[in-house]
Design an enzyme around this catalytic site. Structure first.
Site, PDB file in Angstrom:
ATOM      1  N   ASP A 130       0.532  -0.908   0.099  1.00 52.25           N
ATOM      2  CA  ASP A 130       0.200  -0.133  -0.244  1.00 52.25           C
ATOM      3  C   ASP A 130       0.561   0.568  -0.008  1.00 52.25           C
ATOM      4  O   ASP A 130       0.881   2.246  -0.362  1.00 52.25           O
ATOM      5  CB  ASP A 130      -0.688  -0.311   1.231  1.00 52.25           C
ATOM      6  N   CYS A 131       1.997   1.002   0.718  1.00 51.11           N
ATOM      7  CA  CYS A 131       3.044   2.563   0.374  1.00 51.11           C
ATOM      8  C   CYS A 131       3.780   2.681  -0.723  1.00 51.11           C
ATOM      9  O   CYS A 131       4.500   3.597  -1.098  1.00 51.11           O
ATOM     10  CB  CYS A 131       3.353   2.117   2.202  1.00 51.11           C
TER      11      CYS A 131
END
Ligand code: SF4
Ligand code: SF4
EC number: 2.8.1.16
Lengths: 500, 128
Positions: A130-131
């Protein structure tokens, strides 16, 4: 008693009154002035070495991409670097070889190319988070584009190194270079009289935090090197330096035929002469530094020592083995070692380099351990077939054909009347004899040059020999040449299948 | 100049070299000779002015003669003057000078290629 402090010496460096000489010059000075006089006269002795240091590598940071990636695997010009670190950090080892060009080009070459300002292709992959959503990245960078490019070398500047020779009948390609058959040459490495650690073997001034010359820039010792074995005189150092400040004259990629890539590093260490003991140790000469000549024909960790020599012997151009003058080759460059010691001397003389005391001492005793192996190394006797059909050399080709047919066995070991192995006979040899209409004794049609192995040899060595000579089986014999069995590529593949 | 004389299998049993020397009266300084029952290869030194004549004599007997005029070339930029090449050269082409720099006496080179494989810095090539 002479006693000086690093602080006093640095003051002299600052005001230009420092007396600095190279470790080569120090030999004569101590001879002339004695240890005490030399300790009074000389403030700094510079050392130098320039040779292959495989355990070197570059710690680098690429900066973040857009969209960002947490790099899982990364290649620089198709040479893989380790990136199991934070997102865009990687460690590129000098000895890692190219996925596409093999040992012609490796991590060392990428490092040299970076230093020379060349563009390097970067390819990276990831699983995406996600990051860090990105999964693939391709770009081209130069040294300037990197945030950090720090050489972090786990093992450099070996105090001395064992020399290499070869008793076998074929050329060996090793990290000690090309070793000619029948003791055809001896190769060695190390700067002898100029070797940094041989000039301060008690690690009085060479320690963690010592400022040094590294690849043409100022670098630091960050501890003892890996495999540090000071007790036997085989100490090593771990070093750190900024690649961006280095000079390609003192950092060169290399490739050893049949072995792989490595980095030639130029290292120079200044030794502040604080007392007589240091004056005495920096007067070390080539003749004082002993090392062994090892036989690389033995593919084992413990290679037999052929003889003891000193660096003066090695550097004389030849050493005697079995009464024969054998030419020697240096793999490290003495000319460059000397250049480094002189350059460092100029730096100190002109106030561009200050000496330092270690913040922590490096231990000057102990030896590296060998690997702990929990799985026994399989030996030839563990996997060989002890069933082997033999035939006497004076039997007929017909007898041989019959034996092969009866036993459905492809190889017959040919033995003398006393049971010694004298040759090997295959079904193919027999067909050939028949085709040529030769029905004489086995002796006249067998293959006389037989590749053999010993029962206590590791299977890996036997497998390498089968591979190299493209044969499918080798008789196993004891010291009296009595046949014990046979090892075939089949035996070996079965073993490997179990292992992986 | 240095020449290479190859003697093919079918001629190996004839005394080609001796006959040629006797016929022409030209002396060959044989430096390397590898001869077995299947093939022969010799490296020899001969005066430049006598080359054509000895070549004709040898070739009329079935030998193949080539001039070794592409001796080893060292790229001085790549070379770090380690001296690794010194001990593998059968002709002693390489030596250290008194400053531990590398001297190369190309004239002695017989183009065997041994040193090329040895050089860790890829500094050596044949003929350039
Ligand atoms: S081996 Fe190569 S690098 Fe070393 S001295 Fe010879 S030519 Fe130069
Ligand atoms: S090619 Fe052979 S003869 Fe020529 S320099 Fe190299 S090793 Fe020596």
């Amino acid at each position: 008693m002479v006693e000086k402090s690093v602080h006093e010496i640095n003051k002299k460096i600052e005001d230009g009154s420092v007396n600095v000489v190279t470790a080569e010059e120090m030999v004569g000075i101590v001879e002339n002035l004695g240890v005490e006089g030399a300790a009074r006269e000389v403030d700094v002795v510079t050392t130098g070495t320039f040779g292959a240091m495989c355990s070197s590598g570059l710690m680098l940071n690429l900066g973040h991409s857009e969209p960002p990636i947490k790099i899982q695997k990364v290649w620089f010009n198709n040479v893989e670097a380790y990136s199991g670190l934070a997102a865009v950090d990687a460690y590129l080892g000098a000895a890692q070889i190219s996925d596409t060009r093999g040992i012609q080009y490796g991590g060392a070459h990428v490092i040299e190319d970076l230093l020379r300002g060349k563009e390097i292709d970067v390819h990276a992959t990831s699983y995406g988070t996600d990051c860090y959503p990105r999964k693939v990245l391709d770009t081209t960078i130069t040294l300037n584009d990197l945030n950090e490019a720090v050489l972090l070398n786990p093992r450099n500047a070996y105090q001395k190194y064992a020399a290499a020779t070869n008793s076998s009948k074929r050329i060996l390609n090793t990290y000690m270079g090309e070793l000619l058959p029948n003791f055809g040459n001896v190769t060695y490495s190390g700067a002898g009289v100029l070797s940094p650690l041989s000039n301060d073997p008690s690690y009085e001034t060479i320690g963690m935090g010592t400022r040094i010359f590294m690849g043409g820039a100022q670098g630091y010792i960050i501890g003892n090197g890996t495999q540090h074995s000071p007790s036997g005189g085989f100490g090593t150092l771990m070093l750190k330096g900024n690649l961006k400040e280095m000079n390609p004259d003192y950092l060169r990629a290399a490739s050893f035929t049949g072995y792989g890539t490595t980095l030639y590093m130029g290292i120079g260490i200044p030794i502040p002469i604080l007392n007589e003991k240091l004056a005495a140790s920096t007067a070390v000469r080539d003749v004082d530094i002993m090392t062994s000549v090892l036989d690389y024909a033995v593919g084992s960790r413990d290679k037999p020592v052929i003889k003891q020599v000193n660096y003066a012997d090695l550097r004389s151009g030849s050493v005697q083995i079995d009464g024969k003058d054998v030419p020697t080759s240096s793999l490290s460059s003495f000319k460059n070692a000397r250049k480094i010691a002189n350059e460092l001397k100029e730096w100190v003389k002109h106030g561009n380099f200050f000496v330092s005391m270690p913040v922590e001492r490096i231990c000057c005793e102990g030896s590296a351990k060998s690997m702990k192996q929990t799985q026994a190394v399989p030996l030839v006797k563990d996997v060989m077939s002890d069933f082997i059909v033999t035939i006497k050399k004076n039997q007929t080709v017909q007898d041989a054909a019959k034996k092969i047919w009866e036993n459905s066995f492809n190889h017959l070991a040919v033995i003398s009347d006393t049971g010694e192995l004298v040759g090997i006979l295959t079904a193919w040899d027999i067909s050939k004899a028949v085709a040529e209409n030769r029905f004489d004794s086995v002796e006249s049609v067998m293959t006389k040059k037989v590749l053999t192995c010993a029962p206590n040899e590791p299977v890996d060595l036997a497998a390498r020999r089968l591979d190299r000579y493209g044969v499918s089986a080798m008789p196993v014999i004891d010291a009296q040449r009595q046949v014990l069995g046979i090892i075939t590529s089949d035996n070996i593949s079965k073993l490997l299948a179990r292992r992986y | 100049m240095k020449i290479k004389i190859s003697i093919p299998t079918e001629r190996i049993h004839n005394p080609i070299i001796s006959e040629s020397i006797i016929e022409t009266g030209i002396l060959l300084n044989i430096m390397v000779a590898n001869i077995d029952s299947t093939y022969g290869e010799l490296i020899a030194d001969v005066k430049d002015s006598r080359f054509d004549k000895i070549k004709n004599a040898l070739e009329s007997r079935g030998a193949i003669v080539a001039i070794l005029d592409r001796p080893i070339h060292r790229d001085e930029e790549e070379c770090v003057e380690c001296g690794a090449c010194i001990s593998v050269c059968p002709m002693k082409v390489y030596a250290f000078d008194e400053t531990w720099g590398l001297c190369v006496d190309e004239k002695k080179c017989i183009q065997c290629g041994m040193c090329i494989k040895m050089c860790p810095h890829g500094a050596l090539k044949l003929g350039e």
